[in-house]
Every structure is written in C-alpha cells, then in structure tokens.
Design a protein around this motif. Structure first.
Motif, short mmCIF file in Angstrom:
data_model
loop_
_atom_site.label_atom_id
_atom_site.label_comp_id
_atom_site.label_asym_id
_atom_site.label_seq_id
_atom_site.Cartn_x
_atom_site.Cartn_y
_atom_site.Cartn_z
N ALA A 187 1.43 132.85 21.68
CA ALA A 187 2.15 132.03 20.70
C ALA A 187 2.88 130.89 21.40
CB ALA A 187 3.16 132.89 19.94
N SER A 188 3.18 129.86 20.64
CA SER A 188 4.02 128.77 21.16
C SER A 188 5.48 129.15 20.94
CB SER A 188 3.74 127.47 20.42
OG SER A 188 4.28 127.55 19.11
N ARG A 189 6.38 128.41 21.56
CA ARG A 189 7.79 128.75 21.36
C ARG A 189 8.23 128.50 19.93
NH1 ARG A 189 12.98 126.66 24.72
NH2 ARG A 189 13.18 125.06 23.12
N ALA A 190 7.66 127.46 19.30
CA ALA A 190 8.06 127.20 17.91
C ALA A 190 7.68 128.39 17.03
CB ALA A 190 7.40 125.91 17.41
N ILE A 199 -7.75 124.28 17.02
CA ILE A 199 -7.93 124.23 15.58
C ILE A 199 -6.66 123.63 15.02
CG2 ILE A 199 -8.43 125.55 13.49
CD1 ILE A 199 -9.33 127.86 15.37
N ASN A 200 -6.77 122.44 14.45
CA ASN A 200 -5.56 121.75 14.02
C ASN A 200 -5.91 120.80 12.87
OD1 ASN A 200 -3.14 120.02 14.02
ND2 ASN A 200 -2.70 121.04 15.98
N THR A 201 -5.02 120.72 11.90
CA THR A 201 -5.27 119.82 10.77
C THR A 201 -5.10 118.36 11.17
OG1 THR A 201 -2.99 120.33 10.18
CG2 THR A 201 -4.70 121.34 8.82
N ILE A 236 4.25 119.25 26.12
CA ILE A 236 4.05 119.48 27.55
C ILE A 236 4.53 120.86 28.00
CG2 ILE A 236 6.22 118.38 28.30
CD1 ILE A 236 4.29 117.18 30.56
N GLN A 237 5.62 121.36 27.40
CA GLN A 237 6.12 122.68 27.83
C GLN A 237 5.12 123.77 27.48
OE1 GLN A 237 7.95 120.63 25.84
NE2 GLN A 237 9.82 120.14 26.94
N HIS A 238 4.36 123.56 26.43
CA HIS A 238 3.33 124.54 26.10
C HIS A 238 2.12 124.37 27.01
CE1 HIS A 238 1.33 127.54 23.66
NE2 HIS A 238 0.24 126.81 23.76
N ARG A 239 1.70 123.13 27.19
CA ARG A 239 0.51 122.89 28.03
C ARG A 239 0.71 123.40 29.45
NH1 ARG A 239 0.79 117.48 26.21
NH2 ARG A 239 0.90 116.86 28.38
N ARG A 284 5.06 137.24 23.83
CA ARG A 284 3.78 136.54 23.66
C ARG A 284 3.88 135.05 23.93
NH1 ARG A 284 0.16 140.06 21.48
NH2 ARG A 284 1.11 141.82 20.39
N GLN A 285 5.10 134.57 24.21
CA GLN A 285 5.25 133.12 24.38
C GLN A 285 4.55 132.61 25.63
OE1 GLN A 285 9.18 131.38 23.82
NE2 GLN A 285 8.74 129.95 25.48
N ILE A 286 3.78 131.54 25.42
CA ILE A 286 3.06 130.92 26.52
C ILE A 286 3.67 129.55 26.78
CG2 ILE A 286 0.82 129.88 27.13
CD1 ILE A 286 -0.43 132.27 25.57
N GLY A 287 3.86 129.22 28.05
CA GLY A 287 4.39 127.91 28.36
C GLY A 287 5.40 127.96 29.49
N GLN A 288 6.06 126.85 29.67
CA GLN A 288 7.01 126.71 30.78
C GLN A 288 8.05 127.81 30.78
OE1 GLN A 288 9.82 123.62 30.33
NE2 GLN A 288 10.68 123.92 32.35
N THR A 289 8.55 128.17 29.62
CA THR A 289 9.57 129.21 29.57
C THR A 289 9.01 130.51 29.01
OG1 THR A 289 10.37 128.28 27.48
CG2 THR A 289 11.52 127.64 29.47
N GLY A 290 7.70 130.65 29.05
CA GLY A 290 7.05 131.89 28.69
C GLY A 290 6.14 132.30 29.83
N ILE A 321 -1.28 124.53 17.06
CA ILE A 321 -0.36 124.22 18.17
C ILE A 321 -0.52 122.74 18.49
CG2 ILE A 321 0.07 124.58 20.64
CD1 ILE A 321 -0.76 127.47 20.30
N SER A 322 0.61 122.02 18.53
CA SER A 322 0.50 120.57 18.75
C SER A 322 0.19 120.24 20.21
CB SER A 322 1.78 119.86 18.30
OG SER A 322 2.88 120.31 19.06
N GLY A 323 0.70 121.08 21.13
CA GLY A 323 0.40 120.84 22.54
C GLY A 323 1.44 120.00 23.25
N GLY A 339 0.58 128.64 16.76
CA GLY A 339 1.77 127.81 16.80
C GLY A 339 2.48 127.77 15.47
N TYR A 340 3.38 126.84 15.36
CA TYR A 340 4.17 126.68 14.15
C TYR A 340 3.27 126.40 12.95
CZ TYR A 340 8.26 125.45 11.42
OH TYR A 340 9.25 125.43 10.49
N GLY A 341 2.13 125.75 13.22
CA GLY A 341 1.20 125.41 12.15
C GLY A 341 0.56 126.62 11.49
#
Ligand SMILES: Cc1cc2nc3c(=O)[nH]c(=O)nc-3n(C[C@H](O)[C@H](O)[C@H](O)COP(=O)(O)OP(=O)(O)OC[C@H]3O[C@@H](n4cnc5c(N)ncnc54)[C@H](O)[C@@H]3O)c2cc1C
Lengths: 339, 291
Positions: free
Chosen positions: A251-254, A303-305, A288-291, A265-271, A284-286, A226-228
């Motif tokens: 990948a996430s859209r961000a 894995i997230n800070t 809803i469009q990604h989840r 590679r985009q995963i989610g509602q529009t991937g 990845i923050s998660g 993700g963006y992170g």
C-alpha cells in the motif's frame, strides 16, 4: 578512531536483517574512506553474533553482554553508545530506521550534538565546498533522502560535527557478505563503565512481540493499492487478485493513513523497500517517497484513471482505467488462461 | 493535590496527505500555498492523551507549546477549542532554518522557562518530515527519560505512569516515575472534536501580533478577557545560546536539492477492455512472470 560504526540490533542473539544490510553499506563506505568498520551489539546470548557479523567485513566488534540490555531500552543503550562514541570518535554512525533506531538515534545525536538524518535512501561519500567561509570539506557522508515537495531529492551533509549519523529503513541497502573467513577483533565491553544504575528508571512490565505475518519485502509479486482504491472494502479486490496470482498486498502511505491497509504493508521511503519481479500499482499516483520504495521492481504495471499519473512514466504497462473494472478482468483472464 | 501540569508539543504542518493533482505545479514541485496548514495528526493524539489525563485528574492543566510562524497561533486556538488551558507560540526569525536538533533546543529552552511540569507529551512525528526526532531530543536536552510510540496510558498518578507502547511487531507496557517525555503514536485514540462552548469562548483568542493588526473595535476584549491573549515568545524571552539556534545551530545542512526527472520508460498502453487485459495476462503467464 574516526571509523565507521554500525549499531546492530539483536533479539536473543539474532542480529536484525536491517543491521546486516547496514554493515554491508558500512563496509563499502569504510573502503572508500580507507578506515575500519566497527559494529556494536548489546544484549544477551551474544556468543554467536561474531559468526553472524564478521563475514560482513567488520574489523572491530564491540559486545556489551548484560541481561539488562535485552529487550532494548532507551537510556541504557543510549548511554552505551554516547560513552563509546566519546571514546572512539566515529566519523559515521548508522542504525536501522526501526522503532529501536528511531528511539535511540535522536537521543544519541542530541547528547553528542551531531546531526542525524532519518530514513535515508542513499549514502555516498563526497566533498563539499563552503564558499562563505572558503573551506573545503573532504569525504563527507552524503545523506540522501526524498524531500517533501514533489519530485525532489535532498542531499544532507553534516560538515562540522561527528559522528555523521543516519538511519535507514529495512530493504533499502542490499545485504552482502564480504568473506566467510573475515578476521576482525572482538572487544567485550565492561558494561558498568558505560551505563549507570539511573539508566534503568523505566521498567518494562509486559511485552508481546509477534512474528511478522506480512512478508512484502521478499514477495515475488506485489499488488499495491493507493488512495485511488477508495475504501477498505475495495482493497478486498486487491487481496483477491493477490490470492489468485500468488502475490502479497502492499500500500501507499495515503492508503495506510486512510485506514485502507495496515502499516506493515506500507511501501516507500518511510515504509518497506521492495524489488519484486512484478509490481502492480493500483490507484497510486507515484510520488517520489513511494517510488523510492519500489522503482527497482523488475516490471511495473500501473492501473490508474489518470493517464498522466507520474507512476505511469516508470511503468512497463499502463492501464488507464478504474481499478473496480480492471482488476476483476485481470482475475477472470488469469483464471481462464491458466486452467 | 491530584493534578498534573502537562505540556503538549504541537506543530503546524502542510497537509501532505492530500497532495492532490492541483497541488502540483507544472515543474513537478508541490505548490505549498495550495496545501492547507493543519494540526500535525499525531500531535492531536498527544493532545487527546493529555485530555484523558485531565478527565481523570480534573485539576490538571494542559499547556500547548508550538514553534512556528505567526499563523501557527491556529494550533493554540485549535487546542483551546478541544480543552487545552493555555498555549505558547514560540516565533522568531532566529529559529528559521532549524533542523530537528536546533528545534529541540529552542523547545527545551522554552520549557525551562515555563517552570515546573510533570509530563511532556509530543506527537511521535510530524508528517512533513517523518523524522520522529524532536520528542527524544527534547527529552535528552532536559535530561528526562522518554517513552516513545505511546498508544494508551494505562495508569497515571501524580508521581508515576504506566503506558503501552506500539512497536513494529507488538506492544510493550512500561512504568516510570514522572517527570518524563512521552510521544504519542497514531494508534492512540483520535482527538475529541471541538467543544461548542469552548469554540465560542476562545474564537477571538489572539497573539499580540495578531491583536495589533486586528480591528480596533475589538481591542477592549483583550483587556476584559485576559484568557483571549495567546502568549507569544520571541527568542529574547528564552534563555539561549545563539550558536545553537536556527541555521547556525543545525549540524545538518542541505547541500543540494535536485529535481528528479522521471526517465520515461517505453511504457505500453494496455486498453482497459477485455481484449487488452486478456492479452496482457496471457503475456505475463507466457513469460512466467506470474503463474
Ligand atoms: C516525509 C514523507 C514520507 C513519506 N513516505 C511515504 C512512503 O513511505 N510511502 C508512500 O507511499 N508515500 C509516502 N509519502 C507520501 C507521498 O508523498 C504521497 O502523498 C503518497 O504516496 C500518495 O499516495 P497515493 O498515490 O496512494 O495517493 P494519491 O497521490 O492521492 O493518488 C491516488 C491515485 O489514484 C488514482 N485513482 C483515483 N481513483 C481511481 C480509480 N477508481 N481507479 C484507478 N485509479 C484511481 C488517481 O488518479 C491518483 O493517481 C511520504 C510523504 C512524506 C512527506
């Protein structure tokens, strides 16, 4: 009349995966509505499409065979559907949320003044009571999609206009045949009845289509960033981990918008929607469009800070840490324990 | 004359790309107020495609058309700073609640009022909905052909265009006669930045509503320099059928909005140290999840 229609995309006689997934969904909607499932396909080399399409439980297959209809072009395909739908009055029309479906759907819905909902993640049948006019609508298509604004899912309906139209991305619906010997009727359309010469004002002068190289939809393990992840360079860590454990990179859209990874590679509602046995979400923050595109993964590692990232609550394993430190450790200990 | 009249459709959107932690409210919904309103990214690609045509055919005029609340006049100003010649803000409560079809209807009616044009360029889609429907629907309402997902204009003349489209797995080059509707893909060139001279020139450009609430000392400016007046049209300025506008003109309705409550799984917290991660990798290997 008043049946469920699925527009099937074909390329040289091969029906697109997303169309077969929609036929599966269309069949179950038709069962609930007690009506027939009809499919439309336009193009060339369509001799064998019957064999590909009928097993999904199609009752009527409309075939428009004409060399001018392949490759896809907006106006002739739009005219075909608009005129066919005027005759057949479908109650529901579904198409893939592909570059074709997203070009065609809005054109057809505008001409028929019927609503269209893009990128649905769910389709159901249900009733609706409009208290203002005291009217009850039975058996409407619930078009379900995440809405912008946090963890929100919207149900869209189209009470007064037909067909109720929706597009759906590849992978959202599951593909399942009804029965190998399903008997439906084939209707060869008289193409010139539906399409006029003026529909060919746009000329295709060149076309380069590649076989898709990235296959995240069918990957067993996905390392997704993700963006992170922070940069395109840092994404290399993900490729490295993927290479070592035999995974694909998503990948996430961000991350895609930031240019860290390619669109495919985009995963989610529009991937793409994926259901791997293991999904490793890195930075990845998660939202809803990604989840919507990954929550049916069998196991999820996050894995997230941020210990409170929404993705953590749907993860089986949560590693609170920086990907730059965690991923090299994963690679190291995978190698150490598989030697 | 070697020039075109181009209309660019643009929308002001909340910046959904930067929905940071602080943009979320305690109940898990987005705090729209905390999100900056921006020029929809692919509409900037659309503007750039238009500006490149103007580079080539300098007599070309570019008019931005945007529909939205009063503050969407920002879009017109931003367009001026980058080289657009004119702009129209379509703004009225009657448009509230429009779905893509009602939006397209309103835009198409405004375009009819704008008179003769050669080319309409819209962004492929807006990031707040990602529907990609408005471009094709405007084309259909105006009975024009459409070329979607354009990333490059290969050739342009007063009467004909050759454009390259970006599809999922490749590119397609198409040719057609004008007028028509193009939608610009995100892979089209980025929009040029603001021009310092234009920024100075148009800094005070305002709509009538904005001028009315502006500082009196400045009012003479708008008589002296007509180009500072941004045209604002209400619903009354366009020919319309009320039944096709706003909520009433929208075939799709929102039946319900549900908050998704995350069903927390029994997540295991893995320490981010060597022991923790080695333990996890062993477990995944033993269960044949990986390896
Ligand atoms: C109509 C529409 C459609 C959309 N479709 C999609 C879609 O298909 N797919 C999609 O993904 N999104 C989609 N989105 C966007 C979605 O709403 C989110 O904006 C997006 O998913 C956020 O991506 P992200 O989690 O990578 O970024 P962010 O939300 O910015 O999250 C980054 C995360 O990284 C963490 N982090 C930061 N640094 C590090 C580090 N060093 N190590 C580890 N972690 C770190 C942060 O704590 C944070 O949790 C859509 C939005 C709209 C409006």
């Amino acid at each position: 009349m008043n049946n469920v229609f699925v527009y099937c995309e074909s390329e040289e006689g091969i029906i697109a995966e997303v169309s077969l997934e929609l036929l599966t969904k269309g069949r179950s909607l038709a069962d609930m509505l007690n009506c027939r499932l009809e499919a439309v396909v336009a193009g060339v080399n369509l001799k064998d499409v019957e064999k590909q399409i009928m097993p999904f439980g199609v009752d009527v297959l409309h075939i428009a065979e004409d060399s001018r209809l392949d490759p896809y072009q907006t106006l002739p395909h739009a005219s075909l559907l608009i005129n066919l739908f005027k005759e057949e009055q479908p109650q529901i029309a579904l198409m893939g949320a592909t570059s074709t479906g997203r070009d065609l759907g809005p054109r057809v819905s505008s001409a028929l003044h019927s609503g269209l909902t893009a990128d649905c993640t769910g389709l159901e049948i249900g009733d609706h009571e409009d208290k203002k006019v005291n009217k009850v609508y039975e058996n409407l298509l619930y078009q379900i999609r995440p809405a912008f604004g946090g963890n929100i899912i919207a149900t869209i309906i189209n009470p007064d206009h037909r067909p109720q139209m929706a597009t759906v991305r590849e992978g959202v619906m599951k593909k399942e045949t009804r029965s190998a010997g399903y008997k439906g009727e084939v209707r060869m359309l008289d193409v010139n009845k539906y399409i006029s010469p003026e529909d060919f004002v746009v000329k295709i002068i060149d076309r380069h289509i590649e076989k898709s190289k990235v296959n995240i939809k069918n990957a067993g393990i996905i390392v997704s960033g993700g963006y992170g992840v922070g940069s395109k360079e840092n994404f290399n860590l993900l490729y490295e981990l993927a290479e070592v454990i035999g995974a694909e990179v998503g990948a996430s859209r961000a991350a895609v918008d930031a240019g860290f990874a390619g669109h495919e590679r985009q995963i989610g509602q529009t991937g793409v929607t994926v259901r791997p046995k293991l999904y490793i979400a890195c930075g990845i923050s998660g939202q809803i469009q990604h989840r919507a595109g990954m929550e049916e993964s069998a196991q999820i590692i996050s894995i997230n800070t941020d210990p409170d990232a929404p993705i953590n609550s749907i993860a089986d394993y949560v590693i609170v840490g920086d990907i730059a430190e965690v991923i090299p450790k994963m690679i190291k200990y995978y190698k150490k324990n598989t030697k | 004359m070697k020039s075109l009249k181009i209309i660019v459709l643009a929308k002001q959107v909340p910046d959904t790309r930067n929905v940071g932690k602080d943009a979320m409210k305690a109940d898990g919904t987005v705090n729209r107020a905390a999100l900056p309103a921006i020029f929809n990214p692919e509409d900037l690609n659309a503007l750039e495609l238009a500006l490149r045509i103007k580079d080539q055919l300098p007599e070309t005029t570019i008019t931005l058309l945007t529909m939205g609340p009063g503050r969407a006049a920002d879009i017109i100003r931003e367009g001026f700073f980058r080289g657009a010649d004119d702009g129209i803000l379509l703004s009225d409560r009657a448009f509230a609640g429009s779905d893509t079809l009602a939006t397209s209807y309103a835009l198409a009616q405004a375009i009819r009022k704008m008179g003769k044009f050669d080319l309409i360029i819209a962004g492929r889609q807006a990031i707040d909905g990602d529907t990609a429907q408005v471009g094709p629907q405007v084309a259909e309402k105006l009975k024009l052909p459409q070329i979607t997902y354009v990333e490059e204009i290969v050739e342009i003349s007063k009467s004909r265009i050759v454009a390259k489209r970006r599809l999922e797995r490749g590119v397609e080059t198409v040719a057609a006669n004008l007028p028509l509707v193009l939608t610009a893909n995100g892979t089209a060139p980025d929009c040029r930045s603001r021009n310092a001279r234009l920024l100075m020139k148009y800094k005070h450009a305002k709509t009538v509503s904005e001028i009315q609430s502006a500082n009196e000392d400045y009012l003479h400016l708008y008589n002296d320099r007509p180009y500072l007046n941004i045209t604002e049209w209400s619903v009354n300025e366009i020919d319309h059928d009320p039944a096709q506008l706003g909520l009433n003109g929208s075939p799709t309705k929102v039946k319900k909005i549900e908050n998704v409550v995350l069903q927390a799984k029994d997540s295991r917290i893995i320490p981010a140290n060597d022991e923790g991660i080695e333990e996890l990798m062993k477990e995944l290997i033993d269960s044949h999840t990986i390896g």
